[in-house]
Scaffold this motif. Structure first.
Motif, PDB file in Angstrom:
ATOM      1  N   LEU A 185     -76.793   8.243 -75.824  1.00  0.00           N
ATOM      2  CA  LEU A 185     -75.721   7.163 -76.049  1.00  0.00           C
ATOM      3  C   LEU A 185     -74.906   7.820 -77.469  1.00  0.00           C
ATOM      4  O   LEU A 185     -75.260   8.783 -78.138  1.00  0.00           O
ATOM      5  N   ALA A 186     -73.604   7.509 -77.301  1.00  0.00           N
ATOM      6  CA  ALA A 186     -72.610   7.497 -78.399  1.00  0.00           C
ATOM      7  C   ALA A 186     -73.377   7.130 -79.481  1.00  0.00           C
ATOM      8  O   ALA A 186     -74.147   6.300 -79.633  1.00  0.00           O
ATOM      9  N   THR A 187     -73.038   7.754 -80.863  1.00  0.00           N
ATOM     10  CA  THR A 187     -73.759   7.423 -82.152  1.00  0.00           C
ATOM     11  C   THR A 187     -72.723   7.154 -83.346  1.00  0.00           C
ATOM     12  O   THR A 187     -71.497   7.573 -83.314  1.00  0.00           O
ATOM     13  N   ILE A 188     -73.357   6.345 -84.336  1.00  0.00           N
ATOM     14  CA  ILE A 188     -72.867   6.434 -85.507  1.00  0.00           C
ATOM     15  C   ILE A 188     -73.420   6.937 -86.800  1.00  0.00           C
ATOM     16  O   ILE A 188     -74.552   6.439 -86.678  1.00  0.00           O
ATOM     17  N   ASN A 189     -73.185   7.904 -87.281  1.00  0.00           N
ATOM     18  CA  ASN A 189     -74.125   8.586 -88.216  1.00  0.00           C
ATOM     19  C   ASN A 189     -75.349   8.822 -87.761  1.00  0.00           C
ATOM     20  O   ASN A 189     -76.371   8.695 -88.278  1.00  0.00           O
ATOM     21  N   SER A 190     -75.265   9.475 -86.512  1.00  0.00           N
ATOM     22  CA  SER A 190     -76.590   9.984 -85.969  1.00  0.00           C
ATOM     23  C   SER A 190     -77.447   8.906 -85.403  1.00  0.00           C
ATOM     24  O   SER A 190     -78.392   9.050 -84.719  1.00  0.00           O
ATOM     25  N   ARG A 191     -76.874   7.717 -85.391  1.00  0.00           N
ATOM     26  CA  ARG A 191     -77.891   6.373 -84.875  1.00  0.00           C
ATOM     27  C   ARG A 191     -77.274   6.001 -83.519  1.00  0.00           C
ATOM     28  O   ARG A 191     -75.972   5.677 -83.622  1.00  0.00           O
ATOM     29  N   PRO A 192     -77.888   5.900 -82.519  1.00  0.00           N
ATOM     30  CA  PRO A 192     -77.544   5.367 -81.203  1.00  0.00           C
ATOM     31  C   PRO A 192     -76.832   4.039 -81.365  1.00  0.00           C
ATOM     32  O   PRO A 192     -77.229   3.046 -82.052  1.00  0.00           O
ATOM     33  N   MET A 193     -75.876   3.958 -80.258  1.00  0.00           N
ATOM     34  CA  MET A 193     -75.228   2.476 -80.487  1.00  0.00           C
ATOM     35  C   MET A 193     -75.171   2.098 -78.855  1.00  0.00           C
ATOM     36  O   MET A 193     -75.059   2.732 -78.116  1.00  0.00           O
ATOM     37  N   ASP A 194     -75.101   0.888 -78.888  1.00  0.00           N
ATOM     38  CA  ASP A 194     -74.619   0.185 -77.622  1.00  0.00           C
ATOM     39  C   ASP A 194     -73.613  -0.988 -77.714  1.00  0.00           C
ATOM     40  O   ASP A 194     -73.400  -1.422 -78.695  1.00  0.00           O
ATOM     41  N   VAL A 195     -73.298  -1.467 -76.561  1.00  0.00           N
ATOM     42  CA  VAL A 195     -72.210  -2.590 -76.499  1.00  0.00           C
ATOM     43  C   VAL A 195     -72.766  -3.888 -75.757  1.00  0.00           C
ATOM     44  O   VAL A 195     -73.262  -3.722 -74.707  1.00  0.00           O
ATOM     45  N   ARG A 196     -72.692  -4.842 -76.688  1.00  0.00           N
ATOM     46  CA  ARG A 196     -73.126  -6.189 -75.978  1.00  0.00           C
ATOM     47  C   ARG A 196     -71.777  -6.815 -75.435  1.00  0.00           C
ATOM     48  O   ARG A 196     -70.611  -7.110 -76.379  1.00  0.00           O
ATOM     49  N   VAL A 197     -71.668  -7.219 -74.077  1.00  0.00           N
ATOM     50  CA  VAL A 197     -70.544  -7.427 -73.254  1.00  0.00           C
ATOM     51  C   VAL A 197     -70.906  -8.850 -72.806  1.00  0.00           C
ATOM     52  O   VAL A 197     -71.766  -9.085 -72.007  1.00  0.00           O
ATOM     53  N   ILE A 198     -70.200 -10.072 -73.216  1.00  0.00           N
ATOM     54  CA  ILE A 198     -70.484 -11.218 -72.665  1.00  0.00           C
ATOM     55  C   ILE A 198     -69.503 -11.680 -71.631  1.00  0.00           C
ATOM     56  O   ILE A 198     -68.245 -11.623 -71.994  1.00  0.00           O
ATOM     57  N   VAL A 199     -69.916 -12.024 -70.459  1.00  0.00           N
ATOM     58  CA  VAL A 199     -68.958 -12.162 -69.364  1.00  0.00           C
ATOM     59  C   VAL A 199     -69.214 -13.741 -68.833  1.00  0.00           C
ATOM     60  O   VAL A 199     -70.579 -13.993 -68.880  1.00  0.00           O
ATOM     61  N   GLN A 200     -68.437 -14.550 -68.795  1.00  0.00           N
ATOM     62  CA  GLN A 200     -68.248 -15.825 -68.542  1.00  0.00           C
ATOM     63  C   GLN A 200     -67.446 -16.413 -67.295  1.00  0.00           C
ATOM     64  O   GLN A 200     -66.356 -15.670 -67.254  1.00  0.00           O
ATOM     65  N   ARG A 201     -67.912 -17.515 -66.605  1.00  0.00           N
ATOM     66  CA  ARG A 201     -66.940 -18.166 -65.787  1.00  0.00           C
ATOM     67  C   ARG A 201     -66.791 -19.667 -66.128  1.00  0.00           C
ATOM     68  O   ARG A 201     -67.931 -20.256 -66.491  1.00  0.00           O
ATOM     69  N   LYS A 202     -65.697 -20.305 -65.649  1.00  0.00           N
ATOM     70  CA  LYS A 202     -65.730 -21.743 -66.179  1.00  0.00           C
ATOM     71  C   LYS A 202     -66.478 -22.573 -65.217  1.00  0.00           C
ATOM     72  O   LYS A 202     -66.506 -21.887 -64.081  1.00  0.00           O
ATOM     73  N   SER A 203     -66.745 -23.809 -65.339  1.00  0.00           N
ATOM     74  CA  SER A 203     -67.579 -24.536 -64.249  1.00  0.00           C
ATOM     75  C   SER A 203     -67.039 -24.617 -63.102  1.00  0.00           C
ATOM     76  O   SER A 203     -67.681 -24.619 -61.885  1.00  0.00           O
ATOM     77  N   HIS A 204     -65.669 -24.563 -62.757  1.00  0.00           N
ATOM     78  CA  HIS A 204     -65.223 -25.049 -61.563  1.00  0.00           C
ATOM     79  C   HIS A 204     -64.448 -23.561 -61.088  1.00  0.00           C
ATOM     80  O   HIS A 204     -63.397 -23.737 -60.317  1.00  0.00           O
ATOM     81  N   SER A 205     -64.742 -22.440 -61.511  1.00  0.00           N
ATOM     82  CA  SER A 205     -64.162 -21.236 -61.101  1.00  0.00           C
ATOM     83  C   SER A 205     -65.219 -20.207 -60.729  1.00  0.00           C
ATOM     84  O   SER A 205     -66.284 -20.206 -61.170  1.00  0.00           O
ATOM     85  N   ASP A 206     -64.612 -19.311 -59.650  1.00  0.00           N
ATOM     86  CA  ASP A 206     -65.628 -18.175 -59.394  1.00  0.00           C
ATOM     87  C   ASP A 206     -65.096 -16.857 -60.105  1.00  0.00           C
ATOM     88  O   ASP A 206     -65.606 -15.816 -59.756  1.00  0.00           O
ATOM     89  N   VAL A 207     -64.236 -17.064 -61.088  1.00  0.00           N
ATOM     90  CA  VAL A 207     -63.477 -15.973 -61.790  1.00  0.00           C
ATOM     91  C   VAL A 207     -64.391 -15.548 -63.004  1.00  0.00           C
ATOM     92  O   VAL A 207     -64.398 -16.245 -63.933  1.00  0.00           O
ATOM     93  N   TRP A 208     -64.735 -14.487 -62.892  1.00  0.00           N
ATOM     94  CA  TRP A 208     -65.660 -13.664 -64.275  1.00  0.00           C
ATOM     95  C   TRP A 208     -64.542 -13.092 -65.181  1.00  0.00           C
ATOM     96  O   TRP A 208     -63.853 -12.562 -64.825  1.00  0.00           O
ATOM     97  N   LYS A 209     -64.819 -13.540 -66.505  1.00  0.00           N
ATOM     98  CA  LYS A 209     -63.965 -12.982 -67.619  1.00  0.00           C
ATOM     99  C   LYS A 209     -64.893 -12.407 -68.864  1.00  0.00           C
ATOM    100  O   LYS A 209     -66.033 -13.240 -69.137  1.00  0.00           O
ATOM    101  N   VAL A 210     -64.396 -11.111 -69.195  1.00  0.00           N
ATOM    102  CA  VAL A 210     -65.142 -10.704 -70.654  1.00  0.00           C
ATOM    103  C   VAL A 210     -64.820 -11.717 -71.710  1.00  0.00           C
ATOM    104  O   VAL A 210     -63.273 -11.762 -71.741  1.00  0.00           O
ATOM    105  N   THR A 211     -65.455 -12.128 -72.342  1.00  0.00           N
ATOM    106  CA  THR A 211     -64.964 -13.195 -73.365  1.00  0.00           C
ATOM    107  C   THR A 211     -65.339 -12.498 -75.016  1.00  0.00           C
ATOM    108  O   THR A 211     -64.730 -13.001 -75.811  1.00  0.00           O
ATOM    109  N   ALA A 212     -66.267 -11.705 -74.816  1.00  0.00           N
ATOM    110  CA  ALA A 212     -66.504 -11.014 -76.326  1.00  0.00           C
ATOM    111  C   ALA A 212     -67.363  -9.851 -76.036  1.00  0.00           C
ATOM    112  O   ALA A 212     -67.992  -9.680 -75.049  1.00  0.00           O
ATOM    113  N   ILE A 213     -67.070  -8.847 -77.060  1.00  0.00           N
ATOM    114  CA  ILE A 213     -67.667  -7.717 -77.172  1.00  0.00           C
ATOM    115  C   ILE A 213     -67.967  -7.504 -78.617  1.00  0.00           C
ATOM    116  O   ILE A 213     -67.235  -7.347 -79.343  1.00  0.00           O
ATOM    117  N   VAL A 214     -69.284  -6.851 -78.847  1.00  0.00           N
ATOM    118  CA  VAL A 214     -69.628  -6.382 -80.083  1.00  0.00           C
ATOM    119  C   VAL A 214     -70.688  -5.100 -80.078  1.00  0.00           C
ATOM    120  O   VAL A 214     -71.221  -5.067 -78.910  1.00  0.00           O
TER     121      VAL A 214
END
Length: 243
Positions: free
Chosen positions: A105-134
């Protein structure tokens, strides 16, 4: 079929060509698969099939022809190849485990980092959307980026990239790549959970900026986003949940 388990999710997602190349090679743990994958990659991760929050994870890496290093939490042990499997089997017991190629993994100050990606869809939709990344950065000496287990750090994707070993890569290009892989993955894994409307993907960027899907979370924790000073992403997730 216990579709919440990592092995079933992996086998399902591996069927799809567009995301297959983003999945680190994974097998059910036994003596043969450990030998095979560590022989192939020199560095693997062992994780419980139904594990959560970074519990019970081991890193096994080759030191030389006769010796492995076994790393759990912030502790390391060095032992001969012959003893390593028996040691791990004794620790794991009858629990179902996976052995997975470890992505450098890519690192910050030699410490590994990963990415939490939230993907959601609305109740009456089949379309998925990335709503948040940290971004989650492992604590010093730890192999897991789980914040509670490693006393790690949370930061925005833009800030993390600026501080990371990928700082010379294009922010917009990496962001677009992560979003594309996450949405494709949500579209495929949602076939296992027809009414589900939110997934949290733990994704890794390797040292060349390639995006990997490390884990799929059906019930991602919101604490990562509440810890950010700017609560915009948290409010966006909650708004989507209600929609």
């Amino acid at each position: 079929m216990k579709t919440r388990h990592k092995w079933m999710q992996y086998k399902h997602m591996k069927r799809f060509e567009k995301i297959r190349s983003h999945l680190p090679e994974t097998e059910l743990f036994d003596k043969h698969t450990l030998k095979e994958l560590i022989g192939k990659y020199g560095d693997v991760i062992l994780k419980p099939d139904d594990g959560r929050r970074g519990r019970g994870i081991y890193r096994v890496s080759v030191i030389d022809k006769k010796t492995y290093e076994i790393h759990k939490e912030s502790k390391k042990k060095v032992m001969g190849k012959g003893r390593a499997y028996e040691y791990l089997k004794d620790k794991i017991g009858s629990q179902k485990y996976l052995v997975q190629r470890r992505i450098p993994l890519a690192t910050i100050n030699s410490r590994p980092m990963d990415v939490r990606v939230i993907v959601q869809r609305k109740s009456h939709s089949d379309v998925w959307k990335v709503t948040a990344i940290v971004v989650k950065v492992a604590g010093k000496g730890y192999i897991v980026t789980n914040i509670e287990r490693s006393n790690g750090t949370i930061m925005s994707f833009k800030k993390a990239l600026r501080k990371s070993s990928l700082k010379d890569y294009s922010y917009h290009s990496l962001l677009s790549k992560i979003e594309r892989v996450a949405i494709r993955s949500a579209e495929k894994v949602s076939r296992l959970y027809s009414h589900h409307r939110i997934f949290g993907f733990d994704m890794g960027l390797d040292k060349k900026g390639y995006a990997w899907i490390i884990e799929v979370n059906r019930f991602p924790m919101m604490s990562h986003f509440r810890k950010l000073k700017d609560k915009t992403l948290y409010h966006r997730i909650m708004k989507y949940k209600r929609s």
